[in-house]
Write a protein that holds these residues in place. Structure first.
Motif, PDB file in Angstrom:
ATOM      1  N   LEU A  98       0.822  -1.209   0.000  1.00  0.00           N
ATOM      2  CA  LEU A  98       0.000   0.000   0.000  1.00  0.00           C
ATOM      3  C   LEU A  98       0.857   1.260   0.000  1.00  0.00           C
ATOM      4  N   GLY A 158       2.098   2.142  -3.273  1.00  0.00           N
ATOM      5  CA  GLY A 158       1.081   2.402  -4.279  1.00  0.00           C
ATOM      6  C   GLY A 158       0.642   1.167  -5.036  1.00  0.00           C
ATOM      7  N   VAL A 208      -0.853  -3.122  -5.026  1.00  0.00           N
ATOM      8  CA  VAL A 208      -2.026  -3.871  -4.577  1.00  0.00           C
ATOM      9  C   VAL A 208      -1.556  -5.119  -3.838  1.00  0.00           C
ATOM     10  N   GLN A 216      -1.513  -8.908  -2.168  1.00  0.00           N
ATOM     11  CA  GLN A 216      -1.989 -10.180  -2.695  1.00  0.00           C
ATOM     12  C   GLN A 216      -2.311 -11.146  -1.573  1.00  0.00           C
ATOM     13  N   ALA A 249      -8.276  -2.210   4.811  1.00  0.00           N
ATOM     14  CA  ALA A 249      -8.846  -1.194   3.932  1.00  0.00           C
ATOM     15  C   ALA A 249      -9.628  -0.158   4.734  1.00  0.00           C
ATOM     16  N   ILE A 267      -7.682   3.199   2.551  1.00  0.00           N
ATOM     17  CA  ILE A 267      -7.238   2.929   1.182  1.00  0.00           C
ATOM     18  C   ILE A 267      -8.110   1.816   0.608  1.00  0.00           C
ATOM     19  N   ASP A 268      -8.849   2.124  -0.416  1.00  0.00           N
ATOM     20  CA  ASP A 268      -9.732   1.138  -1.039  1.00  0.00           C
ATOM     21  C   ASP A 268      -8.926   0.287  -2.018  1.00  0.00           C
ATOM     22  N   PHE A 269      -8.919  -1.013  -1.822  1.00  0.00           N
ATOM     23  CA  PHE A 269      -8.177  -1.886  -2.726  1.00  0.00           C
ATOM     24  C   PHE A 269      -8.848  -3.251  -2.796  1.00  0.00           C
ATOM     25  N   THR A 270      -8.602  -3.947  -3.886  1.00  0.00           N
ATOM     26  CA  THR A 270      -9.047  -5.330  -4.056  1.00  0.00           C
ATOM     27  C   THR A 270      -7.805  -6.184  -4.224  1.00  0.00           C
ATOM     28  N   PRO A 271      -7.511  -7.059  -3.259  1.00  0.00           N
ATOM     29  CA  PRO A 271      -6.272  -7.844  -3.345  1.00  0.00           C
ATOM     30  C   PRO A 271      -6.287  -8.802  -4.529  1.00  0.00           C
ATOM     31  N   THR A 272      -5.109  -9.050  -5.075  1.00  0.00           N
ATOM     32  CA  THR A 272      -4.980 -10.043  -6.137  1.00  0.00           C
ATOM     33  C   THR A 272      -4.772 -11.420  -5.514  1.00  0.00           C
TER      34      THR A 272
END
Length: 321
Positions: free
Chosen positions: A195, A198, A200, A202, A264, A269-274
């Motif tokens: 994060l 910058g 993403v 996993q 999150a 911080i809005d994120f979608t993990p891989t």
């Protein structure tokens, strides 16, 4: 009393050293700084840089500082990497512990609290792990921790060593504003580093036999773990009865996907993990009862998941600010 804290410049070790100092104990840290940091060592602790494989250094340190007990946290702590580096793992964790015990015996130090691990259980086929759950480690790291427990047991038979082993689960959070988890393999620092860069984060494995397909773990706050060490150390010092092994577990499990959601929320911080492949040596689920430790060591999981994430994020961000 004076407690020697091996690995006291590490993430957990520095919290243990600080908790001991806060309880009025004298502390000397031995750490080779291979993964620890000298700026993590709390003010008031003496510091000797070196390896637990150096028996002469250990013996000299114990004598000069008049050490009366040892809390042993130094070691190679990466389960997945241990599969690729078994000999290194055994040297650090088994030979190192044997060397430490030999120095203790020669200097007349008769008390030890040992940092063990939940990895000694492997993948237990039970909903809730207790101290009676059979051990079946699945990595050289887990095996080395179990052998460490055996070394303490056998030394106790031979010399009367007073000891206990604390089996950790997933230790997270921060109780010291200048200390954070620097492991390149643990979940929280991996996510935070991604994060802050910058990127993403996993998830390693989304096909486990769990409700959401990600690993389920027992997460506990590092300050709670540190305090359990202090109580165990004082129990040994007083000669009170103590069990050979305690689980430091919360009794509840949280999945990796749920951790991602909590991070999150806490970081904003809005994120979608891989999704990535599984890591070797990672069991699908492991959650433990802490009832025995609650009875004897004033153990309790006093911080909820949000508090664990928020304290860890605050400590991690500070060095970059």
């Amino acid at each position: 009393m004076t407690w020697l804290v091996t690995g006291g410049a590490g993430y957990i070790g520095s919290h243990v050293a600080a908790a001991l100092l806060g309880a009025g104990e004298r502390v000397v840290v031995v750490d080779d700084l291979s993964s620890g940091r000298d700026d993590f060592i709390p003010p008031g602790a003496s510091f000797e840089q070196g390896s637990i494989l150096d028996g002469g250094l250990l013996l000299d340190t114990m004598r000069r500082h008049e050490v009366t007990g040892v809390i042993h946290l130094a070691g190679f702590k990466y389960a997945g990497v241990s599969i690729e580096r078994p000999l290194h793992t055994y040297e650090q964790n088994v030979t190192g512990t044997a060397t430490l015990l030999a120095a203790m015996q020669e200097s007349g130090v008769t008390r030890m609290v040992f940092s063990s691990s939940a990895s000694v259980y492997g993948t237990p086929d039970v909903e809730l792990v207790t101290e009676q759950t059979p051990t079946a480690p699945e990595s050289p790291y887990g095996e080395s921790k179990l052998i460490g427990e055996w070394l303490l047991r056998d030394e106790a038979r031979a010399s009367g060593l007073a000891h206990t082993s604390l089996r950790y689960f997933n230790v997270v959070g921060s109780g010291l504003p200048y200390v954070y988890d620097v492991s390149p393999h643990n979940l929280f620092p991996l996510v935070f580093d991604a994060l802050l860069a910058g990127g993403v984060p996993q998830i390693n494995g989304t096909d486990y036999p769990t409700p959401d397909g990600t690993c389920v773990r027992d997460y506990v706050h590092v300050s709670d773990v540190a305090q359990a060490h202090v109580v165990a150390a004082r129990r040994l010092a007083s000669g009170a009865a103590i069990e050979p092994v305690y689980n430091l577990g919360s009794g509840t499990g949280v999945s990796v996907a749920e951790i991602m959601e909590a991070i999150a929320v806490s970081t904003g911080i809005d994120f979608t993990p891989t999704a990535a492949s599984r890591r070797p040596g990672d069991p699908a689920r492991i959650v433990a009862s802490g009832e025995l430790a609650a009875r004897d060591l004033d153990w309790a999981a006093r911080n909820d998941l949000a508090e664990m994430v928020e304290s860890a994020w605050a400590a991690r961000r500070k060095p970059s600010s």
